[in-house]
Design a protein around this motif. Structure first.
Motif, PDB file in Angstrom:
ATOM      1  N   TRP A 104      24.174  72.400  15.179  1.00  0.00           N
ATOM      2  CA  TRP A 104      23.416  72.645  16.546  1.00  0.00           C
ATOM      3  C   TRP A 104      22.710  74.347  16.207  1.00  0.00           C
ATOM      4  O   TRP A 104      23.764  74.736  16.041  1.00  0.00           O
ATOM      5  CB  TRP A 104      23.630  71.842  17.527  1.00  0.00           C
ATOM      6  N   PHE A 105      21.536  74.348  15.789  1.00  0.00           N
ATOM      7  CA  PHE A 105      20.922  75.463  16.092  1.00  0.00           C
ATOM      8  C   PHE A 105      19.908  75.872  17.249  1.00  0.00           C
ATOM      9  O   PHE A 105      19.600  74.777  17.673  1.00  0.00           O
ATOM     10  CB  PHE A 105      20.293  76.653  15.016  1.00  0.00           C
ATOM     11  N   TRP A 117      17.412  69.957   7.762  1.00  0.00           N
ATOM     12  CA  TRP A 117      16.863  70.695   9.046  1.00  0.00           C
ATOM     13  C   TRP A 117      16.195  69.251   9.757  1.00  0.00           C
ATOM     14  O   TRP A 117      15.097  68.543   9.080  1.00  0.00           O
ATOM     15  CB  TRP A 117      16.176  71.459   9.335  1.00  0.00           C
ATOM     16  N   GLY A 118      16.513  69.228  11.743  1.00  0.00           N
ATOM     17  CA  GLY A 118      15.481  68.248  12.241  1.00  0.00           C
ATOM     18  C   GLY A 118      13.945  69.336  12.564  1.00  0.00           C
ATOM     19  O   GLY A 118      13.847  70.300  12.293  1.00  0.00           O
ATOM     20  N   TYR A 126      15.680  73.216  20.311  1.00  0.00           N
ATOM     21  CA  TYR A 126      17.261  72.725  19.555  1.00  0.00           C
ATOM     22  C   TYR A 126      17.355  72.280  18.855  1.00  0.00           C
ATOM     23  O   TYR A 126      16.474  70.946  18.334  1.00  0.00           O
ATOM     24  CB  TYR A 126      18.333  72.304  20.580  1.00  0.00           C
ATOM     25  N   TYR A 127      18.060  72.853  16.934  1.00  0.00           N
ATOM     26  CA  TYR A 127      17.833  71.686  15.616  1.00  0.00           C
ATOM     27  C   TYR A 127      18.942  71.814  15.150  1.00  0.00           C
ATOM     28  O   TYR A 127      20.100  71.830  15.343  1.00  0.00           O
ATOM     29  CB  TYR A 127      17.409  73.113  14.827  1.00  0.00           C
ATOM     30  N   CYS A 128      18.915  69.991  15.300  1.00  0.00           N
ATOM     31  CA  CYS A 128      20.143  69.643  14.152  1.00  0.00           C
ATOM     32  C   CYS A 128      20.044  70.300  12.589  1.00  0.00           C
ATOM     33  O   CYS A 128      18.299  70.194  12.187  1.00  0.00           O
ATOM     34  CB  CYS A 128      19.991  67.683  14.429  1.00  0.00           C
ATOM     35  N   ALA A 129      20.655  70.281  12.487  1.00  0.00           N
ATOM     36  CA  ALA A 129      21.488  70.653  10.671  1.00  0.00           C
ATOM     37  C   ALA A 129      22.301  70.090   9.755  1.00  0.00           C
ATOM     38  O   ALA A 129      23.571  69.229  10.494  1.00  0.00           O
ATOM     39  CB  ALA A 129      21.494  72.194  10.082  1.00  0.00           C
ATOM     40  N   ALA A 130      21.759  69.660   8.538  1.00  0.00           N
ATOM     41  CA  ALA A 130      23.056  68.764   8.184  1.00  0.00           C
ATOM     42  C   ALA A 130      23.229  69.274   6.737  1.00  0.00           C
ATOM     43  O   ALA A 130      22.877  70.328   5.965  1.00  0.00           O
ATOM     44  CB  ALA A 130      22.132  67.330   7.581  1.00  0.00           C
ATOM     45  N   LYS A 131      24.748  68.997   6.222  1.00  0.00           N
ATOM     46  CA  LYS A 131      25.179  69.555   5.232  1.00  0.00           C
ATOM     47  C   LYS A 131      25.906  70.978   5.449  1.00  0.00           C
ATOM     48  O   LYS A 131      25.335  71.814   3.980  1.00  0.00           O
ATOM     49  CB  LYS A 131      24.270  69.342   3.330  1.00  0.00           C
ATOM     50  N   GLY A 132      26.042  70.591   6.368  1.00  0.00           N
ATOM     51  CA  GLY A 132      27.195  73.040   5.919  1.00  0.00           C
ATOM     52  C   GLY A 132      28.261  72.655   5.337  1.00  0.00           C
ATOM     53  O   GLY A 132      28.651  72.070   4.471  1.00  0.00           O
ATOM     54  N   PRO A 133      29.964  73.031   5.413  1.00  0.00           N
ATOM     55  CA  PRO A 133      29.381  74.091   7.510  1.00  0.00           C
ATOM     56  C   PRO A 133      29.094  76.016   7.648  1.00  0.00           C
ATOM     57  O   PRO A 133      28.393  76.416   6.394  1.00  0.00           O
ATOM     58  CB  PRO A 133      30.802  73.601   7.920  1.00  0.00           C
ATOM     59  N   GLY A 134      29.210  75.444   9.238  1.00  0.00           N
ATOM     60  CA  GLY A 134      28.129  77.508   8.746  1.00  0.00           C
ATOM     61  C   GLY A 134      27.826  77.537  10.047  1.00  0.00           C
ATOM     62  O   GLY A 134      27.768  76.540  10.648  1.00  0.00           O
TER      63      GLY A 134
END
Length: 121
Positions: free
Chosen positions: A36-37, A111-112, A94-102
């Protein structure tokens, strides 16, 4: 390809709570670390927290540690961000993000579109 859709944002008073959801489609995210960012007006997008693919490990920015909690339900292909004790400085998209990590924007592949959270004082 993964599509991410955030929901649950809104207007809340300081001290209140919100729960954001990030629903994934296109493929399962069960093997992906998720993040989450957030991005406030005039500021760069910043890391809020992340969760491992099993859900067994989480990391948080110091600014939200102890107030925010990330969880996931791989059966529902969904990740959550529970936000408690909200402060006006938490106001952001607020943004959701996939395929991290980091902890960096460049660490994530998908990204959403974001959901607005506004905390009034």
């Amino acid at each position: 390809q993964v599509q991410l859709v955030e929901s649950g944002g809104g207007l809340v008073q300081a001290g209140g709570s919100l729960r954001l959801s990030c629903a994934a489609s296109g493929r399962t995210i069960s093997s992906y670390a998720m993040g989450w960012f957030r991005q406030a007006p005039g500021k760069e997008r910043e890391f809020v927290g992340s969760i491992s693919w099993t859900g067994g490990r989480t990391n948080y920015a110091d600014s939200v540690k102890g107030r925010f909690t990330i969880s996931r339900d791989n059966a529902k292909n969904t990740v959550y961000l529970q936000m408690n004790s909200l402060k006006p400085e938490d106001t952001a998209v607020y943004y959701c993000a996939a395929k991290g990590p980091g902890r960096w924007v460049s660490d994530y592949a998908y990204w959403g579109q974001g959901t607005q959270v506004t905390v009034s004082s």
